[in-house]
Design a protein around this motif. Structure first.
Motif: not given
Length: 207
Positions: A117-122
């Motif tokens: 989730l964090l990678r996608t958002e970042l």
């Protein structure tokens, strides 16, 4: 973001009454920025029961109306996990409540879900920040009403855009920091490379 999954995420933590869910949103959950009124919660809870995702028992209260205490069922856990592992599509608007809700209620289900989730958002926000033309509004032809002094209006507009831009930059820094912390906690170096000798720890973390 469906309210059903927010309530399932809460019930994954402990049993709640509808009233206590609302209290949680006004208390520990108030900084998420997701406002839900009690009637909305009461409309959704019967749907969770009808879908087999939750069940309840009546808790008698002396001098007060009886309370329904809701618990997550096995089917509810399956639905929550299916949602948590479903593809996440970032909103064009930075710091959208949908991300914060998914980070909290999906991320609590495991580090692999949190990292993805964090990678996608970042990745999305970094691409967005590199897009040219974020100040193009200053060149748009305007025909304001007499009460507006155009140079002053552009000064105010620029300040407002700078506020949003700086907040987005701070948000990206938070995403980078949080992703690094989750990778370190899982035995990875920031960037996703496993630490030497940490494979067993990482594998046990993700099962």
């Amino acid at each position: 973001m469906r309210l059903e999954h927010v309530l399932l995420g809460l019930l994954a933590l402990r049993p709640f009454s509808g009233y206590d869910m609302r209290k949680w949103m006004d208390g520990p959950g108030k900084y998420i920025g997701y406002g839900v009124q009690l009637p909305q919660i009461y409309r959704v809870l019967p749907r969770l029961v009808a879908n087999g995702w939750a069940e309840f028992e009546v808790d008698p209260r002396d001098g007060k109306p009886d309370a329904k205490i809701y618990r997550l069922t096995d089917a509810g856990r399956d639905e929550l996990l299916t949602w948590a592992r479903s593809p996440y599509e970032p909103s064009p608007r930075p710091m959208d409540p949908d991300f914060k809700l998914r980070f909290l209620f999906a991320g609590q289900l495991g580090p692999d879900i949190t990292r993805e989730l964090l990678r996608t958002e970042l990745d999305y926000r970094l691409t967005q920040l590199r897009e040219p033309g974020w100040m193009d509004f200053t060149t748009v032809d305007l025909d304001p009403v007499p009460e507006i002094d155009l140079p002053w209006a552009r000064t105010v507009q620029l300040a407002a855009h700078e506020f949003g831009y700086s907040n987005t930059a701070a948000y990206i820094a938070w995403l980078q920091l949080t992703l690094a912390k989750t990778e370190i906690a899982a035995g990875r170096s920031p960037g996703g490379t496993p630490y030497r000798g940490a494979a067993t720890t990482t594998d046990s973390h993700e099962r």
